[in-house]
Structures are given as structure tokens and as C-alpha cells.
Design a protein around this motif. Structure first.
Motif, PDB file in Angstrom:
ATOM      1  N   LYS A   2       0.894  -1.090   0.007  1.00 55.01           N
ATOM      2  CA  LYS A   2      -0.274   0.054   0.046  1.00 55.01           C
ATOM      3  C   LYS A   2       0.816   1.139   0.074  1.00 55.01           C
ATOM      4  N   VAL A   3       0.655   2.334  -0.953  1.00 53.77           N
ATOM      5  CA  VAL A   3       1.584   3.105  -1.112  1.00 53.77           C
ATOM      6  C   VAL A   3       0.891   4.564  -0.725  1.00 53.77           C
ATOM      7  N   LEU A   4       1.456   5.395   0.179  1.00 56.43           N
ATOM      8  CA  LEU A   4       0.971   6.401   0.711  1.00 56.43           C
ATOM      9  C   LEU A   4       2.109   7.515   0.541  1.00 56.43           C
ATOM     10  N   PRO A   5       1.747   8.320  -0.661  1.00 53.10           N
ATOM     11  CA  PRO A   5       2.776   9.307  -0.896  1.00 53.10           C
ATOM     12  C   PRO A   5       2.597  10.663  -0.096  1.00 53.10           C
ATOM     13  N   VAL A   6       3.547  11.326   0.408  1.00 50.05           N
ATOM     14  CA  VAL A   6       3.413  12.817   0.982  1.00 50.05           C
ATOM     15  C   VAL A   6       3.148  13.754  -0.199  1.00 50.05           C
ATOM     16  N   VAL A   7       2.057  14.630   0.055  1.00 52.96           N
ATOM     17  CA  VAL A   7       1.934  15.495  -1.182  1.00 52.96           C
ATOM     18  C   VAL A   7       2.040  17.016  -0.438  1.00 52.96           C
ATOM     19  N   ALA A   8       2.316  17.994  -1.187  1.00 56.35           N
ATOM     20  CA  ALA A   8       2.042  19.316  -0.841  1.00 56.35           C
ATOM     21  C   ALA A   8       1.135  20.083  -1.334  1.00 56.35           C
ATOM     22  N   SER A   9       0.444  19.637  -2.569  1.00 57.30           N
ATOM     23  CA  SER A   9      -0.610  20.153  -3.527  1.00 57.30           C
ATOM     24  C   SER A   9      -1.557  19.345  -3.856  1.00 57.30           C
ATOM     25  N   SER A  10      -2.646  19.872  -4.269  1.00 59.32           N
ATOM     26  CA  SER A  10      -3.653  18.755  -5.072  1.00 59.32           C
ATOM     27  C   SER A  10      -3.342  18.335  -6.186  1.00 59.32           C
ATOM     28  N   GLY A  11      -2.456  19.099  -7.037  1.00 59.12           N
ATOM     29  CA  GLY A  11      -2.132  18.711  -8.205  1.00 59.12           C
ATOM     30  C   GLY A  11      -1.338  17.461  -8.028  1.00 59.12           C
ATOM     31  N   MET A  12      -0.399  17.284  -7.157  1.00 57.38           N
ATOM     32  CA  MET A  12       0.522  16.188  -6.842  1.00 57.38           C
ATOM     33  C   MET A  12      -0.413  14.959  -6.187  1.00 57.38           C
ATOM     34  N   ALA A  13      -1.535  15.230  -5.393  1.00 53.93           N
ATOM     35  CA  ALA A  13      -2.408  14.313  -4.936  1.00 53.93           C
ATOM     36  C   ALA A  13      -3.078  13.666  -6.089  1.00 53.93           C
ATOM     37  N   ARG A  14      -3.561  14.417  -7.087  1.00 51.42           N
ATOM     38  CA  ARG A  14      -4.230  13.907  -8.338  1.00 51.42           C
ATOM     39  C   ARG A  14      -3.461  12.902  -9.076  1.00 51.42           C
ATOM     40  N   MET A  15      -2.189  13.365  -9.327  1.00 57.01           N
ATOM     41  CA  MET A  15      -1.354  12.405 -10.182  1.00 57.01           C
ATOM     42  C   MET A  15      -0.910  11.247  -9.315  1.00 57.01           C
ATOM     43  N   VAL A  16      -0.822  11.152  -8.179  1.00 57.32           N
ATOM     44  CA  VAL A  16      -0.255   9.856  -7.565  1.00 57.32           C
ATOM     45  C   VAL A  16      -1.658   8.955  -7.559  1.00 57.32           C
ATOM     46  N   GLU A  17      -2.831   9.572  -7.315  1.00 57.89           N
ATOM     47  CA  GLU A  17      -3.959   8.865  -7.319  1.00 57.89           C
ATOM     48  C   GLU A  17      -4.297   8.131  -8.754  1.00 57.89           C
ATOM     49  N   ARG A  18      -3.707   8.724  -9.612  1.00 61.70           N
ATOM     50  CA  ARG A  18      -3.672   8.240 -11.050  1.00 61.70           C
ATOM     51  C   ARG A  18      -2.856   6.949 -11.226  1.00 61.70           C
ATOM     52  N   TYR A  19      -1.772   7.099 -10.389  1.00 62.22           N
ATOM     53  CA  TYR A  19      -0.731   5.843 -10.645  1.00 62.22           C
ATOM     54  C   TYR A  19      -1.183   4.692  -9.542  1.00 62.22           C
ATOM     55  N   GLY A  20      -2.354   5.023  -8.806  1.00 63.27           N
ATOM     56  CA  GLY A  20      -2.753   3.844  -8.053  1.00 63.27           C
ATOM     57  C   GLY A  20      -2.496   4.121  -6.447  1.00 63.27           C
ATOM     58  N   ALA A  21      -2.042   5.277  -5.975  1.00 65.24           N
ATOM     59  CA  ALA A  21      -1.721   5.448  -4.704  1.00 65.24           C
ATOM     60  C   ALA A  21      -2.938   5.000  -3.580  1.00 65.24           C
ATOM     61  N   THR A  22      -2.649   4.137  -2.654  1.00 63.26           N
ATOM     62  CA  THR A  22      -4.025   3.976  -1.644  1.00 63.26           C
ATOM     63  C   THR A  22      -4.416   4.876  -1.230  1.00 63.26           C
ATOM     64  N   ALA A  23      -3.739   5.953  -0.473  1.00 62.57           N
ATOM     65  CA  ALA A  23      -4.136   7.008   0.195  1.00 62.57           C
ATOM     66  C   ALA A  23      -2.977   8.075  -0.123  1.00 62.57           C
ATOM     67  N   VAL A  24      -3.276   9.490   0.295  1.00 70.32           N
ATOM     68  CA  VAL A  24      -2.289  10.463   0.104  1.00 70.32           C
ATOM     69  C   VAL A  24      -2.137  11.174   1.516  1.00 70.32           C
ATOM     70  N   ILE A  25      -0.927  11.561   1.946  1.00 74.89           N
ATOM     71  CA  ILE A  25      -0.692  12.358   3.187  1.00 74.89           C
ATOM     72  C   ILE A  25      -0.303  13.822   2.790  1.00 74.89           C
ATOM     73  N   ALA A  26      -1.395  14.445   3.056  1.00 73.31           N
ATOM     74  CA  ALA A  26      -1.328  16.005   2.834  1.00 73.31           C
ATOM     75  C   ALA A  26      -0.535  16.751   3.882  1.00 73.31           C
ATOM     76  N   GLU A  27       0.484  17.304   3.555  1.00 75.36           N
ATOM     77  CA  GLU A  27       1.235  17.814   4.747  1.00 75.36           C
ATOM     78  C   GLU A  27       1.451  19.291   4.681  1.00 75.36           C
ATOM     79  N   GLY A  28       1.122  20.082   5.464  1.00 79.02           N
ATOM     80  CA  GLY A  28       1.089  21.385   5.581  1.00 79.02           C
ATOM     81  C   GLY A  28       2.458  21.970   5.983  1.00 79.02           C
TER      82      GLY A  28
END
Length: 314
Positions: free
Chosen positions: A112-138
């Protein structure tokens, strides 16, 4: 306080421990996993064999799921990416880069892959690649940070993707956890709060600095280099900031100045040349406690905060 992320990761509480370099070792990760969260070992700049040793130590300390954080600027990232497959690691979190190169292999291995993202654009990209969830870090977080605050980033990422969102950055007590849920997150990632866990093996000087910190005691350096870092104010960060705005001091010299400073803080407790990375919530952290007690207290506080919010909503 069970959420879908608990079932996805096989954990009791929807909380992930941040993959802090030099800090997130087998001792801390196993304690978080044993307490019902997801402990995470930081791969940082370890070689595959160094990381394998830490994984085996962790397995001696827990039979619960734990993850590996892969720092994508590491010179060993390719071999570490293969190692997590060989070792059948159930969860990988990633930071400091784009993990898409490795995601097919990880997902095919059942990771299960959970990338740390700092923008909604990065979140959408990793979702397309199959990310299980995203870690949105402020940007309130300690260590390497982006531009957006957690309060602004999390709801925008929640609106941008269909996969679960884990909130990170500036969360240090139950009120912060409750706020993350109100913003739409399915879980939280904490780093700074775990620095003062009994099972965290950082130098005593580091813990004391966190415990004594006030709300204005962090500083962000490194913007000139393109990768800003938040840490506690210290002689080193003040000198680094001074050099950062010195036109006669080259970027190469600035990069060299930072090399090894985190290790000197974590391992040696060097208060002159060490970087004591911590988030803005350091001012909330006032006591040391075992990880299990910490997590139980955090979620008890969160439940009370959410009940209070429900009363006001009526």
C-alpha cells in the motif's frame, strides 16, 4: 474513532508516525505499531542492507504492521525500492519527490503506497498511478515543507481525490486530530509529538529543546536552495539564515553547511551545529510519555473535541 484507513492499513487508530530521518527507527516504529497506530521506519540515506537490519530489528519488537518511508532524493532509492518488495513491507510512504517510477512494482507486490503531497495537483497525479491514500502535509510540519498550510491544503486535497486523505503538519494534540477529521481527513500523521515519546531514542538535548519550545521557536531555512526546512531556532539555524542571504556565500557552500546537521542533533545532541527539526506544534508538547499512553490520550482528547463541536453545531 475508527475510519476507513484503519481497515486499509490493519491498524486500530487512524494515526501514522512520520518517517523522520535519524529519528524513526525500529524502537519508535514498533512502539507506535504495538500501540495501534502505524509505525514507520525512515529509510533516509540508508543502503538496502542498512535498512534491512532495521526492518529485522522492528520485526523482533512487533508482529503488527509497520511501514517504510522512502526519501526519493536518496542515492539508494532504487535498491531500497526493491528491498521493500523483497521484505514484504505492507506499507510505503514517500517524500521529497515523485514516486511514480516505483509504484507499479510496489502495487503489484501488494504494498500500500501513501505518498506525502504538498498540493492537490500532486495528489491527483499519484492517485492516477494507484496510490492507496495520500498524506497531505502542510507547512507547519517539521523538516522539509511545502508552501500551503494544513488548514488550506487538506480540504482542497480531499476535494481533488477519491482516495483517503491523511492530514499532517501542525497536529500535536486531540484538538488538531479533531480538526483534521472536520476538514475531511480519514487519519493523521504526527511527527513532532512523537519526539518526546519514551521509546524515541533521540539525544536528551533534542527532547529538552522540544519540551521547552514556545509557539514562535521554529524557523524555516533553505528557501534559496529550493527545499525549505523547518527546525527549532538555534545557533546553527541563525548562522544558516545569515549565510542564506549573503550574496558572497554560494549555494554549494550553503548545501555543504547543512550536511550532517540533523545527525549531529539527533545522535550527538550538538546544540551549536545541529539542526533540531520540529514543527510549529512544538509549543504544545509539554510532557514525555510512553507511545501507548500518548495515542490513547490523543484520541480521547479528539473525541471530546468532536463532541464539543457537535454541541456548537446544534
Amino acid at each position: 474513532m475508527k475510519t476507513p484507513i484503519c481497515d486499509i492499513l490493519g491498524i486500530e487508530y487512524p494515526i501514522i508516525q512520520g518517517g523522520m530521518a535519524w529519528v524513526a527507527n525500529a524502537s519508535l516504529a514498533s512502539a507506535v505499531s504495538n500501540a495501534g497506530g502505524l509505525g514507520v521506519i525512515a529509510a533516509m540515506n540508508c543502503s538496502a542492507e542498512q535498512l534491512r537490519d532495521e526492518i529485522r530489528k522492528c520485526r523482533e519488537l512487533t508482529d503488527k504492521p509497520f511501514g517504510i518511508n522512502i526519501m526519493l532524493l536518496s542515492p539508494y532509492k532504487d535498491e531500497v525500492a526493491q528491498l521493500v518488495i523483497e521484505e514484504k513491507i505492507p506499507v510505503v510512504t514517500t517524500g521529497a519527490g515523485n514516486p511514480s517510477k516505483y509504484m507499479d512494482a510496489w502495487l503489484n507486490a501488494g504494498i500500500k503506497v501513501l505518498p506525502v503531497v504538498a498540493s492537490s495537483g500532486m495528489a491527483r497525479m499519484v492517485e492516477r498511478y494507484g496510490a492507496t491514500a495520500v498524506i497531505a502535509e502542510g507547512c507547519e510540519a517539521g523538516g522539509h515543507i511545502g508552501e500551503l498550510t494544513t488548514m488550506c491544503l487538506v480540504p482542497q486535497v480531499c476535494d481533488a481525490v477519491k482516495i483517503p486523505v491523511i492530514a499532517a503538519g501542525g497536529i500535536g494534540d486531540g484538538r488538531g486530530i479533531a480538526a483534521a477529521f472536520m476538514l475531511g481527513a480519514a487519519g493523521v500523521q504526527l511527527g513532532t509529538r512523537f519526539l518526546v515519546a519514551h521509546e524515541c531514542t533521540i539525544h536528551r538535548n533534542y527532547k529538552e529543546r522540544v519540551l521547552k519550545a514556545k509557539d514562535i521557536d521554529t524557523i524555516t531555512t533553505g528557501k534559496r536552495l529550493g527545499h525549505p526546512v523547518r527546525a527549532l531556532k538555534s545557533p546553527f539555524t541563525h548562522e544558516f539564515m545569515k549565510r542564506e542571504y549573503d550574496p558572497d556565500f554560494t549555494s554549494e557552500e550553503l548545501e555543504s553547511m547543512g550536511v550532517g546537521s540533523l545527525r549531529r542533533a539527533v545522535i550527538d545532541g550538538d546544540e551549536e551545529t545541529g539542526t533540531f527539526m520540529a514543527g510549529q506544534i512544538a509549543g504544545l508538547v509539554k510532557k514525555e510519555q510512553p507511545v501507548k499512553e500518548m495515542i490513547e490520550e490523543l484520541f480521547s482528547e479528539a473525541e471530546q473535541a468532536l463532541k464539543g463541536a457537535s454541541i456548537w453545531a446544534k
